[in-house]
Design a protein around this motif. Structure first.
Motif, short mmCIF file in Angstrom:
data_model
loop_
_atom_site.label_atom_id
_atom_site.label_comp_id
_atom_site.label_asym_id
_atom_site.label_seq_id
_atom_site.Cartn_x
_atom_site.Cartn_y
_atom_site.Cartn_z
N SER A 144 24.21 -15.34 -9.80
CA SER A 144 23.81 -16.70 -9.39
C SER A 144 24.80 -17.76 -9.82
CB SER A 144 22.42 -17.02 -9.96
OG SER A 144 22.42 -16.94 -11.38
N SER A 145 25.77 -17.38 -10.69
CA SER A 145 26.77 -18.33 -11.15
C SER A 145 28.08 -17.59 -11.39
CB SER A 145 26.32 -19.00 -12.45
OG SER A 145 26.39 -18.08 -13.53
N PRO A 146 29.20 -18.29 -11.47
CA PRO A 146 30.48 -17.62 -11.73
C PRO A 146 30.47 -16.75 -12.99
CG PRO A 146 30.88 -19.84 -10.96
CD PRO A 146 29.40 -19.72 -11.16
N ASP A 147 29.78 -17.18 -14.02
CA ASP A 147 29.74 -16.40 -15.27
C ASP A 147 29.06 -15.05 -15.08
OD1 ASP A 147 31.10 -18.37 -16.63
OD2 ASP A 147 29.30 -19.28 -17.50
N ASP A 148 28.18 -14.96 -14.09
CA ASP A 148 27.46 -13.72 -13.83
C ASP A 148 28.35 -12.63 -13.24
OD1 ASP A 148 25.11 -14.87 -14.74
OD2 ASP A 148 24.43 -15.43 -12.73
N VAL A 149 29.55 -13.00 -12.80
CA VAL A 149 30.45 -12.01 -12.20
C VAL A 149 30.92 -11.00 -13.25
CG1 VAL A 149 32.72 -11.70 -11.07
CG2 VAL A 149 31.22 -13.58 -10.37
N LYS A 150 30.96 -11.42 -14.51
CA LYS A 150 31.37 -10.51 -15.59
C LYS A 150 30.43 -9.30 -15.63
CE LYS A 150 32.63 -10.44 -20.49
NZ LYS A 150 32.72 -11.21 -21.75
N GLY A 151 31.05 -8.12 -15.69
CA GLY A 151 30.28 -6.89 -15.74
C GLY A 151 29.86 -6.34 -14.39
N LYS A 152 30.22 -7.06 -13.30
CA LYS A 152 29.82 -6.62 -11.97
C LYS A 152 30.96 -5.91 -11.25
CE LYS A 152 25.75 -8.57 -12.35
NZ LYS A 152 25.89 -9.26 -13.64
N ARG A 153 30.61 -5.30 -10.11
CA ARG A 153 31.58 -4.60 -9.26
C ARG A 153 31.90 -5.47 -8.05
NH1 ARG A 153 32.20 0.80 -9.72
NH2 ARG A 153 32.24 1.09 -7.45
N ILE A 154 33.15 -5.92 -7.97
CA ILE A 154 33.56 -6.83 -6.90
C ILE A 154 34.70 -6.19 -6.08
CG2 ILE A 154 34.40 -9.13 -6.34
CD1 ILE A 154 31.67 -9.13 -7.70
N ALA A 155 34.55 -6.19 -4.78
CA ALA A 155 35.53 -5.57 -3.89
C ALA A 155 36.65 -6.54 -3.53
CB ALA A 155 34.85 -5.08 -2.62
N THR A 156 37.86 -5.99 -3.39
CA THR A 156 39.00 -6.68 -2.76
C THR A 156 39.59 -5.70 -1.75
OG1 THR A 156 40.66 -5.91 -4.35
CG2 THR A 156 39.50 -7.98 -4.87
#
Length: 375
Positions: free
Chosen positions: A154-166
């Motif tokens: 829900s916020s930029p800080d929540d991206v930590k620890g997640k799986r994000i594709a490029t």
């Protein structure tokens, strides 16, 4: 007519009749999924370009991505605007998923001119010690977003620890995401993608399914992939244009093989004239251009994009001729900080001589290479 003469005449006529079949068979061979988009009936190198001159090459091979960020070649090919400037010189195209594979094709001599992001253009230039390519024009700005699953982030800080594709290791969006991660103070190994955030290098064609299945929590991707994710329930957490001065950053350049530029500057000029005029047509006819780009995508993928995807994707990009050289220099610095590139010497990466010649003829102001090449 004597019998011997009639026999010779019949054999000659048969040979002429067989030529189209032979030419068609030869044309079917080539690199990847090439398409011959030359005007019907034009002999290779036999016609004249739009400027009334016979061009020095019978064929020019271009490469680009089936992305909205590559609107110029999508529309330019679909509307015949590129071929119009080439006259009898045949235009053949190949599409790619991401920049590194397109650079490989350029280096292998499979394409001559390509629309591509800044990071792979920089990598290709540096690895060849400035011998393989030159950036000869800009093409587009914008059209890149971080889209996430709102149930998990829900916020930029929540991206930590997640799986994000490029899209691919070392491609433009991959570098941009790694730079953003570094700005948050998080650590990620640039080679493996492992760390405080898991960077998952995934083909743009696969990313929507990966997102829908929950195997990735979001993606830093170009259009139309970003809008596809939104249609699957994703939320735009960040638009990359908001990270740049005046909201402008180069997302697509035009590159050319140095060998091809040296041998066929007239053909490069014709393609750039087609590019400039295509961009002008897109700006003057935004709705028609959007429909044209969608029709081109349908040819490439077998289906067009629904309105809820194509409309927001189209609005998020800006076609332009200026290569926005200062932003490319900044993106090179981002790649260095991310650990994907040693500090490069980019002097000479641009050759805007032909582009500025075209712009002058169109009554347009010259663009600058920001001290990184020929003006």
């Amino acid at each position: 007519m004597p019998a011997a003469a009639r026999s010779v005449r019949r054999r000659a006529l048969a040979a002429v009749a067989a030529l189209p079949l032979l030419i068609g068979a030869l044309g079917a061979c080539g690199y990847g999924s090439q398409r011959d988009t030359s005007a019907a009936g034009s002999g290779a190198g036999e016609g004249k370009g739009a400027q009334g001159r016979k061009l020095s090459a019978g064929t020019v091979r271009i490469g680009y991505f089936p992305n909205i960020t590559h609107a110029t070649p999508l529309v330019g090919e679909q509307e015949g605007l590129l071929q119009k400037e080439l006259g009898g010189t045949k235009l053949r195209s190949t599409t790619f998923n991401a920049g590194p594979s397109e650079i490989e094709a350029l280096n292998a001599g499979s394409i001559d001119i390509g629309w591509i992001g800044p990071s792979p253009a920089i990598n290709g230039y540096v690895k060849s010690k400035g011998k393989s390519l030159r950036i000869v024009s800009g093409s587009a700005s914008g059209g890149v977003k971080l889209v996430v699953d709102p149930k998990k982030i829900s916020s930029p800080d929540d991206v930590k620890g997640k799986r994000i594709a490029t899209p691919q290791k070392g491609n433009t969006q991959d570098v941009a995401f790694l730079h953003w991660i570094a700005g948050k103070g998080w650590k990620v190994d640039p080679q493996s993608g492992k760390g405080d955030v898991s960077v998952v290098r995934t083909d743009n064609k696969v990313t929507p399914d990966a997102f829908k299945s929950g195997s990735v929590d979001g993606a830093w991707v170009p259009e139309p992939t970003a809008s596809k994710l939104v249609s699957e329930g994703g939320k735009v957490l960040l638009d990359e244009s908001g990270l740049w001065p005046d909201g402008k950053f180069v997302i697509t350049n035009v590159i050319v093989s140095q060998k091809f530029l040296d041998a066929h500057p007239d053909v490069v000029e014709a393609v750039l004239r087609g590019s400039v005029r295509t961009n002008a047509w897109i700006k003057a006819n935004p709705e028609k251009a959007e429909a044209s780009a969608n029709a081109a995508l349908k040819k490439l993928s077998g289906k067009s994009l629904p309105a809820e995807i194509i409309a927001p994707a189209w609005k998020s990009i800006e076609v332009l001729d200026d290569p926005l050289a200062a932003s490319l220099e900044a993106e090179a610095e981002h790649a260095v900080r991310a650990g994907l590139l040693e500090k490069p010497d980019l002097s000479g990466i641009y050759d805007l001589t032909v582009l500025n010649k075209v712009l002058k003829a169109e009554g347009r102001p010259a663009v600058t290479a920001a001290k990184l090449g020929k003006q």
